[in-house]
Design a protein around this motif. Structure first.
Motif, PDB file in Angstrom:
ATOM      1  N   GLY A   1      21.208 -22.418 -11.689  1.00  0.00           N
ATOM      2  CA  GLY A   1      21.962 -22.699 -10.478  1.00  0.00           C
ATOM      3  C   GLY A   1      23.293 -22.003 -10.385  1.00  0.00           C
ATOM      4  N   TYR A   2      23.726 -21.336 -11.468  1.00  0.00           N
ATOM      5  CA  TYR A   2      25.012 -20.625 -11.424  1.00  0.00           C
ATOM      6  C   TYR A   2      24.724 -19.143 -11.437  1.00  0.00           C
ATOM      7  CZ  TYR A   2      29.864 -19.554 -12.263  1.00  0.00           C
ATOM      8  OH  TYR A   2      31.150 -19.080 -12.132  1.00  0.00           O
ATOM      9  N   TYR A   3      25.076 -18.450 -10.354  1.00  0.00           N
ATOM     10  CA  TYR A   3      24.547 -17.120 -10.109  1.00  0.00           C
ATOM     11  C   TYR A   3      25.526 -15.984 -10.376  1.00  0.00           C
ATOM     12  CZ  TYR A   3      21.475 -20.407  -7.849  1.00  0.00           C
ATOM     13  OH  TYR A   3      20.673 -21.481  -7.599  1.00  0.00           O
ATOM     14  N   ASP A   4      26.521 -16.239 -11.214  1.00  0.00           N
ATOM     15  CA  ASP A   4      27.431 -15.181 -11.632  1.00  0.00           C
ATOM     16  C   ASP A   4      26.690 -14.212 -12.556  1.00  0.00           C
ATOM     17  OD1 ASP A   4      29.814 -13.840 -11.690  1.00  0.00           O
ATOM     18  OD2 ASP A   4      30.887 -15.321 -12.895  1.00  0.00           O
ATOM     19  N   TYR A   5      27.123 -12.963 -12.596  1.00  0.00           N
ATOM     20  CA  TYR A   5      26.517 -11.921 -13.436  1.00  0.00           C
ATOM     21  C   TYR A   5      25.043 -11.713 -13.083  1.00  0.00           C
ATOM     22  CZ  TYR A   5      30.724 -12.514 -16.294  1.00  0.00           C
ATOM     23  OH  TYR A   5      32.037 -12.586 -16.732  1.00  0.00           O
ATOM     24  N   ASP A   6      24.730 -11.765 -11.801  1.00  0.00           N
ATOM     25  CA  ASP A   6      23.345 -11.670 -11.341  1.00  0.00           C
ATOM     26  C   ASP A   6      22.935 -10.202 -11.214  1.00  0.00           C
ATOM     27  OD1 ASP A   6      20.859 -12.400 -10.455  1.00  0.00           O
ATOM     28  OD2 ASP A   6      21.513 -12.995  -8.449  1.00  0.00           O
ATOM     29  N   ILE A   7      22.650  -9.579 -12.352  1.00  0.00           N
ATOM     30  CA  ILE A   7      22.283  -8.166 -12.388  1.00  0.00           C
ATOM     31  C   ILE A   7      21.341  -7.928 -13.560  1.00  0.00           C
ATOM     32  CG2 ILE A   7      24.304  -7.547 -13.775  1.00  0.00           C
ATOM     33  CD1 ILE A   7      24.366  -4.852 -12.265  1.00  0.00           C
ATOM     34  N   ALA A   8      20.394  -7.013 -13.372  1.00  0.00           N
ATOM     35  CA  ALA A   8      19.437  -6.682 -14.425  1.00  0.00           C
ATOM     36  C   ALA A   8      18.924  -5.261 -14.213  1.00  0.00           C
ATOM     37  CB  ALA A   8      18.267  -7.669 -14.423  1.00  0.00           C
ATOM     38  N   VAL A   9      18.375  -4.686 -15.276  1.00  0.00           N
ATOM     39  CA  VAL A   9      17.735  -3.373 -15.168  1.00  0.00           C
ATOM     40  C   VAL A   9      16.317  -3.460 -15.724  1.00  0.00           C
ATOM     41  CG1 VAL A   9      19.817  -1.968 -15.180  1.00  0.00           C
ATOM     42  CG2 VAL A   9      18.778  -2.633 -17.355  1.00  0.00           C
ATOM     43  N   LEU A  10      15.406  -2.719 -15.101  1.00  0.00           N
ATOM     44  CA  LEU A  10      14.025  -2.610 -15.550  1.00  0.00           C
ATOM     45  C   LEU A  10      13.800  -1.215 -16.103  1.00  0.00           C
ATOM     46  CD1 LEU A  10      12.124  -4.179 -12.516  1.00  0.00           C
ATOM     47  CD2 LEU A  10      13.039  -5.355 -14.531  1.00  0.00           C
ATOM     48  N   LYS A  11      13.083  -1.140 -17.218  1.00  0.00           N
ATOM     49  CA  LYS A  11      12.692   0.153 -17.813  1.00  0.00           C
ATOM     50  C   LYS A  11      11.230   0.395 -17.489  1.00  0.00           C
ATOM     51  CE  LYS A  11      13.039   3.693 -20.781  1.00  0.00           C
ATOM     52  NZ  LYS A  11      11.659   4.213 -20.771  1.00  0.00           N
ATOM     53  N   LEU A  12      10.944   1.514 -16.837  1.00  0.00           N
ATOM     54  CA  LEU A  12       9.575   1.828 -16.454  1.00  0.00           C
ATOM     55  C   LEU A  12       8.807   2.443 -17.628  1.00  0.00           C
ATOM     56  CD1 LEU A  12      10.233   3.382 -12.920  1.00  0.00           C
ATOM     57  CD2 LEU A  12       9.789   0.991 -13.525  1.00  0.00           C
ATOM     58  N   CYS A  13       7.518   2.134 -17.693  1.00  0.00           N
ATOM     59  CA  CYS A  13       6.690   2.679 -18.772  1.00  0.00           C
ATOM     60  C   CYS A  13       6.553   4.197 -18.647  1.00  0.00           C
ATOM     61  CB  CYS A  13       5.312   2.036 -18.746  1.00  0.00           C
ATOM     62  SG  CYS A  13       5.315   0.245 -18.980  1.00  0.00           S
ATOM     63  N   ASN A  14       6.466   4.666 -17.405  1.00  0.00           N
ATOM     64  CA  ASN A  14       6.371   6.105 -17.138  1.00  0.00           C
ATOM     65  C   ASN A  14       7.370   6.468 -16.052  1.00  0.00           C
ATOM     66  OD1 ASN A  14       3.974   6.915 -18.826  1.00  0.00           O
ATOM     67  ND2 ASN A  14       3.010   5.340 -17.555  1.00  0.00           N
ATOM     68  N   PRO A  15       8.058   7.589 -16.193  1.00  0.00           N
ATOM     69  CA  PRO A  15       9.089   7.940 -15.218  1.00  0.00           C
ATOM     70  C   PRO A  15       8.518   8.245 -13.837  1.00  0.00           C
ATOM     71  CG  PRO A  15       8.707   9.767 -16.722  1.00  0.00           C
ATOM     72  CD  PRO A  15       7.948   8.585 -17.271  1.00  0.00           C
ATOM     73  N   LEU A  16       9.345   8.009 -12.837  1.00  0.00           N
ATOM     74  CA  LEU A  16       8.987   8.374 -11.470  1.00  0.00           C
ATOM     75  C   LEU A  16       9.113   9.878 -11.283  1.00  0.00           C
ATOM     76  CD1 LEU A  16      10.980   5.528  -9.703  1.00  0.00           C
ATOM     77  CD2 LEU A  16       8.490   5.773  -9.644  1.00  0.00           C
TER      78      LEU A  16
ATOM     79  N   LYS B   1       0.836  -1.201   0.000  1.00  0.00           N
ATOM     80  CA  LYS B   1       0.000   0.000   0.000  1.00  0.00           C
ATOM     81  C   LYS B   1       0.872   1.253   0.000  1.00  0.00           C
ATOM     82  CE  LYS B   1      -0.466   0.141   5.074  1.00  0.00           C
ATOM     83  NZ  LYS B   1      -1.427   0.120   6.203  1.00  0.00           N
ATOM     84  N   GLY B   2       0.245   2.353  -0.423  1.00  0.00           N
ATOM     85  CA  GLY B   2       0.932   3.636  -0.412  1.00  0.00           C
ATOM     86  C   GLY B   2       1.929   3.802  -1.552  1.00  0.00           C
ATOM     87  N   GLY B   3       2.547   4.947  -1.583  1.00  0.00           N
ATOM     88  CA  GLY B   3       3.592   5.203  -2.557  1.00  0.00           C
ATOM     89  C   GLY B   3       3.066   5.343  -3.973  1.00  0.00           C
ATOM     90  N   THR B   4       3.925   5.018  -4.921  1.00  0.00           N
ATOM     91  CA  THR B   4       3.654   5.187  -6.344  1.00  0.00           C
ATOM     92  C   THR B   4       3.860   3.877  -7.082  1.00  0.00           C
ATOM     93  OG1 THR B   4       4.337   7.516  -6.320  1.00  0.00           O
ATOM     94  CG2 THR B   4       4.412   6.379  -8.444  1.00  0.00           C
ATOM     95  N   ILE B   5       2.936   3.533  -7.946  1.00  0.00           N
ATOM     96  CA  ILE B   5       3.042   2.330  -8.773  1.00  0.00           C
ATOM     97  C   ILE B   5       3.472   2.724 -10.191  1.00  0.00           C
ATOM     98  CG2 ILE B   5       1.792   0.415  -9.851  1.00  0.00           C
ATOM     99  CD1 ILE B   5       2.128  -0.035  -6.922  1.00  0.00           C
ATOM    100  N   ARG B   6       4.409   1.985 -10.735  1.00  0.00           N
ATOM    101  CA  ARG B   6       4.796   2.144 -12.135  1.00  0.00           C
ATOM    102  C   ARG B   6       4.905   0.766 -12.774  1.00  0.00           C
ATOM    103  NH1 ARG B   6       3.602   6.650 -11.335  1.00  0.00           N
ATOM    104  NH2 ARG B   6       4.753   8.587 -11.771  1.00  0.00           N
ATOM    105  N   HIS B   7       4.367   0.625 -13.966  1.00  0.00           N
ATOM    106  CA  HIS B   7       4.472  -0.633 -14.696  1.00  0.00           C
ATOM    107  C   HIS B   7       5.799  -0.707 -15.438  1.00  0.00           C
ATOM    108  CE1 HIS B   7       0.439  -2.234 -13.923  1.00  0.00           C
ATOM    109  NE2 HIS B   7       0.077  -0.954 -13.860  1.00  0.00           N
ATOM    110  N   VAL B   8       6.240  -1.926 -15.684  1.00  0.00           N
ATOM    111  CA  VAL B   8       7.526  -2.169 -16.335  1.00  0.00           C
ATOM    112  C   VAL B   8       7.296  -2.445 -17.818  1.00  0.00           C
ATOM    113  CG1 VAL B   8       9.526  -3.714 -16.431  1.00  0.00           C
ATOM    114  CG2 VAL B   8       8.553  -3.052 -14.211  1.00  0.00           C
ATOM    115  N   CYS B   9       8.029  -1.732 -18.683  1.00  0.00           N
ATOM    116  CA  CYS B   9       7.899  -1.915 -20.134  1.00  0.00           C
ATOM    117  C   CYS B   9       9.077  -2.662 -20.744  1.00  0.00           C
ATOM    118  CB  CYS B   9       7.749  -0.562 -20.820  1.00  0.00           C
ATOM    119  SG  CYS B   9       6.079   0.112 -20.694  1.00  0.00           S
ATOM    120  N   GLY B  10      10.167  -2.799 -20.003  1.00  0.00           N
ATOM    121  CA  GLY B  10      11.323  -3.505 -20.539  1.00  0.00           C
ATOM    122  C   GLY B  10      12.200  -4.042 -19.422  1.00  0.00           C
ATOM    123  N   ALA B  11      12.875  -5.155 -19.686  1.00  0.00           N
ATOM    124  CA  ALA B  11      13.762  -5.773 -18.696  1.00  0.00           C
ATOM    125  C   ALA B  11      14.970  -6.360 -19.417  1.00  0.00           C
ATOM    126  CB  ALA B  11      13.024  -6.858 -17.925  1.00  0.00           C
ATOM    127  N   THR B  12      16.166  -6.077 -18.898  1.00  0.00           N
ATOM    128  CA  THR B  12      17.399  -6.566 -19.511  1.00  0.00           C
ATOM    129  C   THR B  12      18.293  -7.190 -18.451  1.00  0.00           C
ATOM    130  OG1 THR B  12      17.336  -4.775 -21.142  1.00  0.00           O
ATOM    131  CG2 THR B  12      19.413  -5.974 -20.901  1.00  0.00           C
TER     132      THR B  12
END
Length: 257
Positions: free
Chosen positions: A110-125, A90-101
């Motif tokens: 099971g091999y967790y090297d390079y465990d990083i990603a970025v999400l692109k929001l549909c609308n900016p915060l 609850k509360g705060g601001t909701i933004r939907h995700v339009c892209g994920a890399t």
């Protein structure tokens, strides 16, 4: 430290990598205390249609940094983030995700090297007191051993629980020596240069289920991403974090940040 679904047990065997059934991609705050979003305005809850699944951090009004394993099995159209609230539901601001890399070298399985990603929001915060970006380290910027750090999240608060905490939690940790980290996980998993350990000095505490993808914050910057570990708050097995400084050029290339 868990994919965007409930805890799953994985057993991987290979010539150079052995992951026990308790080594899990899950994150939860054990031994923590309630956190105020005003002090951690970069923290977001990454959610699917069932609610909170992982943590993430704001690095730009349109981009969220998280763990690659948080995206496994989740179609982008099902993802959204909640920012600016102490609570995941609850509360705060909701933004939907339009892209994920996810990082191109992350394979999961099971091999967790390079465990990083970025999400692109549909609308900016819209930035304010409770919604602000976190600073990132320079490429290859070192982390001193014993550096105090803080991790936050909505994960479960005991290893046995499957219910996420509705209120944001925090714990204070210290960065561990890399050689010591490797020795602790010898025979269980490889600690690569893109990982490091952090844990409590005396008390029983850790990040675990549901905290995956969240930021480990130290000296004004995000130095780590909650990734994996052997159980949660297990004696002699600190949490393992993705080393953000190793991915600084990758983040810049994908987001411009």
């Amino acid at each position: 430290m868990i994919p965007l679904k409930l805890f799953c047990v994985v057993v991987i065997l290979s010539a150079n990598f052995i992951l026990s059934a308790k080594a899990s991609l899950d994150g939860r705050i054990i031994g923590g205390s309630p956190a105020d979003i005003h002090y951690f305005p970069y923290q977001v809850s990454i959610q699917n249609n069932k609610g909170h699944q992982c943590g993430g951090s704001i690095i730009h009004k349109s981009f969220i940094l998280t763990a690659a394993h948080c995206l496994e099995g989740e179609p982008v159209k099902s993802l959204k983030i909640r920012a600016g609230s102490h609570f995941s539901n609850k509360g705060g601001t909701i933004r939907h995700v339009c892209g994920a890399t996810s990082h191109q070298n992350y394979t999961g399985k099971g091999y967790y090297d390079y465990d990083i990603a970025v999400l692109k929001l549909c609308n900016p915060l819209i930035f304010g007191d409770t919604i602000l970006p976190i600073a990132l380290p320079e490429f290859n910027e070192p982390i001193d051993v014993s550096t105090p750090a803080t991790v936050t999240g909505w994960g479960t608060t005991t290893q046995e629980s499957s219910v996420f905490s509705p209120r944001l939690q925090k714990i204070s940790l210290v960065v561990h020596d890399q050689n010591t980290c490797r020795k602790k996980y010898k025979g269980l998993a490889e600690i690569t240069p893109r990982m490091f350990c952090a844990g409590c000095q005396k008390a029983v505490c850790d990040s675990c289920y549901g905290d995956s993808g969240g930021a480990l914050f130290a000296k004004g910057k995000q130095v780590g991403i909650v990734s994996w570990g052997y159980g949660c708050a297990e004696k002699n097995y600190p949490g393992v974090y993705s080393r953000v400084a190793k991915f600084r050029k990758w983040v810049k290339n994908k987001t411009g940040v």
